[in-house]
Design a protein around this motif. Structure first.
Motif, PDB file in Angstrom:
ATOM      1  N   LEU A   1       0.851  -1.249   0.034  1.00  0.00           N
ATOM      2  CA  LEU A   1       0.015  -0.091   0.031  1.00  0.00           C
ATOM      3  C   LEU A   1       0.780   1.136   0.076  1.00  0.00           C
ATOM      4  CD1 LEU A   1      -3.314   0.435   1.696  1.00  0.00           C
ATOM      5  CD2 LEU A   1      -1.666   2.216   1.995  1.00  0.00           C
ATOM      6  N   LEU A   2       1.896   1.457   0.942  1.00  0.00           N
ATOM      7  CA  LEU A   2       2.812   2.341   0.961  1.00  0.00           C
ATOM      8  C   LEU A   2       3.329   2.770  -0.596  1.00  0.00           C
ATOM      9  CD1 LEU A   2       4.505   4.376   2.353  1.00  0.00           C
ATOM     10  CD2 LEU A   2       6.328   2.836   2.726  1.00  0.00           C
ATOM     11  N   GLY A   3       3.906   1.752  -1.196  1.00  0.00           N
ATOM     12  CA  GLY A   3       4.367   1.828  -2.493  1.00  0.00           C
ATOM     13  C   GLY A   3       3.386   2.434  -3.667  1.00  0.00           C
TER      14      GLY A   3
ATOM     15  N   ALA B   1       9.526  20.448   7.703  1.00  0.00           N
ATOM     16  CA  ALA B   1       9.309  19.446   6.426  1.00  0.00           C
ATOM     17  C   ALA B   1       9.151  17.959   6.597  1.00  0.00           C
ATOM     18  CB  ALA B   1      10.611  19.665   5.404  1.00  0.00           C
ATOM     19  N   HIS B   2      10.182  17.498   7.761  1.00  0.00           N
ATOM     20  CA  HIS B   2       9.859  15.875   7.963  1.00  0.00           C
ATOM     21  C   HIS B   2       8.542  15.858   8.295  1.00  0.00           C
ATOM     22  CE1 HIS B   2      14.654  15.831   8.700  1.00  0.00           C
ATOM     23  NE2 HIS B   2      14.308  14.931   7.641  1.00  0.00           N
ATOM     24  N   TYR B   3       7.953  16.738   9.495  1.00  0.00           N
ATOM     25  CA  TYR B   3       6.573  16.474  10.064  1.00  0.00           C
ATOM     26  C   TYR B   3       5.497  16.507   8.878  1.00  0.00           C
ATOM     27  CZ  TYR B   3       2.925  17.178  13.294  1.00  0.00           C
ATOM     28  OH  TYR B   3       1.604  17.078  13.872  1.00  0.00           O
ATOM     29  N   ASP B   4       5.791  17.414   8.144  1.00  0.00           N
ATOM     30  CA  ASP B   4       4.539  17.782   7.042  1.00  0.00           C
ATOM     31  C   ASP B   4       4.487  16.496   5.985  1.00  0.00           C
ATOM     32  OD1 ASP B   4       4.108  20.066   8.370  1.00  0.00           O
ATOM     33  OD2 ASP B   4       5.161  21.329   6.812  1.00  0.00           O
ATOM     34  N   ALA B   5       5.894  15.998   5.697  1.00  0.00           N
ATOM     35  CA  ALA B   5       5.811  14.834   4.765  1.00  0.00           C
ATOM     36  C   ALA B   5       5.247  13.666   5.324  1.00  0.00           C
ATOM     37  CB  ALA B   5       7.365  14.715   4.474  1.00  0.00           C
ATOM     38  N   ALA B   6       5.668  13.688   6.715  1.00  0.00           N
ATOM     39  CA  ALA B   6       4.949  12.286   7.379  1.00  0.00           C
ATOM     40  C   ALA B   6       3.381  12.504   7.468  1.00  0.00           C
ATOM     41  CB  ALA B   6       5.573  12.135   8.938  1.00  0.00           C
ATOM     42  N   CYS B   7       3.117  13.368   7.855  1.00  0.00           N
ATOM     43  CA  CYS B   7       1.472  13.862   8.040  1.00  0.00           C
ATOM     44  C   CYS B   7       0.969  13.397   6.760  1.00  0.00           C
ATOM     45  CB  CYS B   7       1.188  15.128   8.183  1.00  0.00           C
ATOM     46  SG  CYS B   7       1.913  15.485  10.180  1.00  0.00           S
ATOM     47  N   SER B   8       1.417  13.951   5.335  1.00  0.00           N
ATOM     48  CA  SER B   8       0.849  13.839   3.851  1.00  0.00           C
ATOM     49  C   SER B   8       0.790  12.117   3.793  1.00  0.00           C
ATOM     50  CB  SER B   8       1.689  14.725   3.134  1.00  0.00           C
ATOM     51  OG  SER B   8       1.618  14.108   1.947  1.00  0.00           O
ATOM     52  N   ILE B   9       1.745  11.591   4.323  1.00  0.00           N
ATOM     53  CA  ILE B   9       1.802  10.194   3.651  1.00  0.00           C
ATOM     54  C   ILE B   9       0.655   9.322   4.757  1.00  0.00           C
ATOM     55  CG2 ILE B   9       3.004   8.035   4.274  1.00  0.00           C
ATOM     56  CD1 ILE B   9       5.839   9.846   3.686  1.00  0.00           C
ATOM     57  N   ILE B  10       0.461   9.978   5.961  1.00  0.00           N
ATOM     58  CA  ILE B  10      -0.469   9.144   6.800  1.00  0.00           C
ATOM     59  C   ILE B  10      -1.911   9.282   6.099  1.00  0.00           C
ATOM     60  CG2 ILE B  10      -1.476   9.294   8.983  1.00  0.00           C
ATOM     61  CD1 ILE B  10       1.000   9.984  10.316  1.00  0.00           C
ATOM     62  N   GLU B  11      -2.122  10.785   5.810  1.00  0.00           N
ATOM     63  CA  GLU B  11      -3.365  10.844   4.984  1.00  0.00           C
ATOM     64  C   GLU B  11      -3.626  10.238   3.851  1.00  0.00           C
ATOM     65  OE1 GLU B  11      -4.477  15.648   6.039  1.00  0.00           O
ATOM     66  OE2 GLU B  11      -2.856  15.360   4.544  1.00  0.00           O
TER      67      GLU B  11
ATOM     68  N   VAL C   1      -2.398   7.368   3.152  1.00  0.00           N
ATOM     69  CA  VAL C   1      -2.507   5.754   3.839  1.00  0.00           C
ATOM     70  C   VAL C   1      -3.997   5.585   4.115  1.00  0.00           C
ATOM     71  CG1 VAL C   1      -2.023   4.153   5.403  1.00  0.00           C
ATOM     72  CG2 VAL C   1      -0.436   5.379   4.065  1.00  0.00           C
ATOM     73  N   ILE C   2      -4.613   6.411   4.791  1.00  0.00           N
ATOM     74  CA  ILE C   2      -6.073   6.280   5.559  1.00  0.00           C
ATOM     75  C   ILE C   2      -6.840   6.475   4.326  1.00  0.00           C
ATOM     76  CG2 ILE C   2      -7.715   7.645   7.058  1.00  0.00           C
ATOM     77  CD1 ILE C   2      -5.348   7.987   8.893  1.00  0.00           C
ATOM     78  N   ALA C   3      -6.665   7.462   3.118  1.00  0.00           N
ATOM     79  CA  ALA C   3      -7.697   7.690   2.324  1.00  0.00           C
ATOM     80  C   ALA C   3      -7.750   6.288   1.387  1.00  0.00           C
ATOM     81  CB  ALA C   3      -7.372   8.853   1.242  1.00  0.00           C
ATOM     82  N   ARG C   4      -6.401   5.587   1.270  1.00  0.00           N
ATOM     83  CA  ARG C   4      -6.280   4.555   0.389  1.00  0.00           C
ATOM     84  C   ARG C   4      -7.377   3.469   1.050  1.00  0.00           C
ATOM     85  NH1 ARG C   4      -7.017   2.491  -4.067  1.00  0.00           N
ATOM     86  NH2 ARG C   4      -5.832   0.649  -4.341  1.00  0.00           N
TER      87      ARG C   4
ATOM     88  N   ILE D   1       8.819   3.546   8.540  1.00  0.00           N
ATOM     89  CA  ILE D   1       9.384   2.228   9.238  1.00  0.00           C
ATOM     90  C   ILE D   1       8.211   1.282   9.330  1.00  0.00           C
ATOM     91  CG2 ILE D   1      10.252   1.169  11.130  1.00  0.00           C
ATOM     92  CD1 ILE D   1      11.402   4.052  11.856  1.00  0.00           C
ATOM     93  N   GLU D   2       6.987   1.869   9.571  1.00  0.00           N
ATOM     94  CA  GLU D   2       5.897   0.698  10.110  1.00  0.00           C
ATOM     95  C   GLU D   2       4.576   1.576  10.366  1.00  0.00           C
ATOM     96  OE1 GLU D   2       6.551  -1.620  13.131  1.00  0.00           O
ATOM     97  OE2 GLU D   2       6.625   0.128  14.784  1.00  0.00           O
ATOM     98  N   PHE D   3       3.362   0.863  10.118  1.00  0.00           N
ATOM     99  CA  PHE D   3       2.028   1.484  10.360  1.00  0.00           C
ATOM    100  C   PHE D   3       1.663   0.557  11.559  1.00  0.00           C
ATOM    101  CE2 PHE D   3       2.643   2.841   5.874  1.00  0.00           C
ATOM    102  CZ  PHE D   3       2.637   4.293   6.229  1.00  0.00           C
ATOM    103  N   ASN D   4       1.136   1.430  12.729  1.00  0.00           N
ATOM    104  CA  ASN D   4       0.507   0.516  13.728  1.00  0.00           C
ATOM    105  C   ASN D   4      -0.852   1.131  13.684  1.00  0.00           C
ATOM    106  OD1 ASN D   4       2.865  -1.157  14.536  1.00  0.00           O
ATOM    107  ND2 ASN D   4       3.698   0.854  15.558  1.00  0.00           N
ATOM    108  N   ALA D   5      -1.846   0.390  14.158  1.00  0.00           N
ATOM    109  CA  ALA D   5      -3.224   0.593  13.843  1.00  0.00           C
ATOM    110  C   ALA D   5      -4.043   1.016  15.206  1.00  0.00           C
ATOM    111  CB  ALA D   5      -4.269  -0.571  13.054  1.00  0.00           C
ATOM    112  N   ARG D   6      -2.875   1.671  15.905  1.00  0.00           N
ATOM    113  CA  ARG D   6      -3.632   1.766  17.319  1.00  0.00           C
ATOM    114  C   ARG D   6      -2.450   2.693  18.077  1.00  0.00           C
ATOM    115  NH1 ARG D   6       0.986  -0.100  19.333  1.00  0.00           N
ATOM    116  NH2 ARG D   6       2.114  -1.497  17.999  1.00  0.00           N
ATOM    117  N   PHE D   7      -2.750   3.408  19.221  1.00  0.00           N
ATOM    118  CA  PHE D   7      -1.881   4.247  19.904  1.00  0.00           C
ATOM    119  C   PHE D   7      -0.712   3.322  20.204  1.00  0.00           C
ATOM    120  CE2 PHE D   7      -5.163   7.141  21.470  1.00  0.00           C
ATOM    121  CZ  PHE D   7      -4.715   8.551  21.110  1.00  0.00           C
TER     122      PHE D   7
END
Ligand code: GLY
Length: 455
Positions: free
Chosen positions: A113-115, A251-261, A263-266, A292-298
């Motif tokens: 999915l990340l790819g 820029a690191h923070y913004d790029a990371a937030c954009s990736i998470i968005e 992933v959730i949309a996908r 590195i990874e996604f965890n589906a919880r806190f």
């Protein structure tokens, strides 16, 4: 409102204590966690012991207590389908279904999915299913160092990296083969390029479409000071008053937030039910962010940082999540630093272990401005507790205008607890300075000081 917490770790203790402030809290847990049991009783709620990974048992408890909203916050119950069972009987729940949580329990799915959504942030990966594929993958990396990862749930303990854990490509090959031999048929093993950088996580809160981004967290995964010893679930964690950590840029923070968005949309496009928290792990590097990874919880302990900073009501956030009407205004977080320290049995992560008894004056510690969140411990008499199982015993957490103040408060309280062990370098500025040098290999002196003391 009646709420349900499922689970018994420090993370669930922190959630339970915030849920009990604004709801009648009921708990389904594997042992009598003193924090959770106390808050459930004080709110007029109840608790029951059982297997938190048994969807039928959790759903029956929720039905019997006429729960309005459940919070399912641990990886194994999510993978086992506890949210699926709750939703199927009409109980609202925060947390993904098993299909939504596959982003955590199947790292091959996560990487595919990340790819699709962020190939630029995807470390080079080979998935090997047999000895020959392992050999080929290791050869393909040539002299470049690698990381070896099992694709399933490991509680943060299965990843080994050349340098800290594996001394050569031969070691990496042997470890990969041992994972294949011990793993589930067809699961494979991940052999990935080793990234040079510093790790951070963002615990994004989502109703499936709107995503709210708390500050980045830093976790200390190794057992001993200086990152020595085996990997653990996390010995401590921190946040800064800013959204970033000392070694990161905006820029690191913004790029990371954009990736998470993305992933959730996908996940939504794929029809996979995802609500709750996408706790996403990244490397900040000189060349942007890598996932590195996604965890589906806190995260645990990272959830405790967010609960420490939360000014609003967590049950209100839960209500908005299940109504699919999450607003950033509901997730009000103080712009302070926060620090969490886990106190653990001397045997933790080192040997099979036995129960340890320890004394802890909860009221005194709380009076000093620290929260106490029990995890793998039960009450054993007046101010006496006993470790149970093989996980971490109890966490202390504090927020303060600066990291140094939060740290001083937590450390002073930790010093009052005998028997248990803890890392002395959690929140230490020179440690964080070392991470900055991994991300920014040659900063000018002035730039380095700004990274540690952002204005
Ligand atoms: N602290 C790492 C985790 O919760 O996965």
């Amino acid at each position: 409102m009646r709420t349900l917490i499922v689970g018994h770790g420090g993370r669930e203790s922190a959630l339970a204590s915030r849920m009990a402030e604004h709801s009648e809290l009921h708990a389904f847990l594997g042992h009598e966690n003193p924090t959770i049991v106390r808050h459930a009783a004080a709110s007029g709620g109840s608790h029951a012991l059982g297997d938190v990974c048994d969807p039928t048992a959790v759903a029956a408890f929720a039905r019997a207590r006429e729960i309005d909203i459940a919070m399912v916050s641990a990886d194994e119950p999510l993978a086992a389908g506890v949210v699926d069972a709750l939703l199927a009987q009409g109980t609202a729940a925060v947390g993904p279904t098993s299909a939504g949580a596959e982003i955590e329990w199947n790292k091959t799915f996560a990487r595919s999915l990340l790819g699709e959504v962020a190939p630029e942030a995807s470390p080079l990966l080979h998935v090997a299913h047999d000895r020959r594929e392992v050999e080929r993958a290791i050869d393909a990396f040539g002299s470049r160092p690698v990381a070896v990862k099992p694709p399933g749930l490991t509680g943060g303990k299965g990843v080994k990296v050349m340098g800290p854990h594996l001394s050569s490509h031969d070691d990496a090959r042997d470890y990969a083969i041992s994972l294949l031999e011990g793993g589930k048929a067809g699961e494979g093993v991940h052999i990935e390029e080793k990234i040079t950088g510093a790790e951070f996580t963002i615990q994004a809160i989502s109703d499936g479409s709107t995503v709210v981004f708390p500050p980045s967290t830093y976790d200390y995964p190794f057992r001993h000071d200086g990152d020595d010893g085996p990997g653990t679930g996390g010995m401590g964690s921190l946040t800064m008053p800013a959204a970033t950590l000392p070694f990161m840029t905006a820029a690191h923070y913004d790029a990371a937030c954009s990736i998470i968005e993305r992933v959730i949309a996908r996940l939504a496009e794929l029809g996979r039910h995802f609500t709750g928290v996408m706790n996403s792990g990244f490397f900040a590097t000189a060349d942007g962010v890598k996932v590195i990874e996604f965890n589906a919880r806190f995260g645990d302990p990272e959830c405790m940082n967010i609960m420490t900073l939360l000014d609003g009501s967590w049950p209100e956030v839960m209500q908005q999540i299940v109504a699919r009407s999450l607003t950033p205004a509901a997730v009000r977080l103080r712009r302070e630093a926060s620090l969490v320290l886990y106190l653990v049995s001397p045997d933790y992560a080192l040997r099979p272990g036995r129960p340890y008894e320890f004394s802890l004056d909860r009221e005194r510690i709380e009076g000093e401005g620290c929260a106490v969140y029990f995890s793998s411990a039960v009450g054993a008499g007046d101010s006496l507790y006993r470790t149970v199982g093989t996980s971490r015993a109890v966490a202390l957490a504090a927020g303060a205008p600066t990291l140094a103040e939060a740290r001083a408060r937590v450390v002073a309280c930790a010093e009052t607890v005998p028997v248990l062990e803890w890392r002395r370098d959690v929140g230490d500025e020179s440690y964080l300075g070392g991470l900055s040098r991994l991300v920014h290999p040659h900063p000018a002196a002035e730039e380095e000081s700004q990274l540690l003391n952002p204005s």
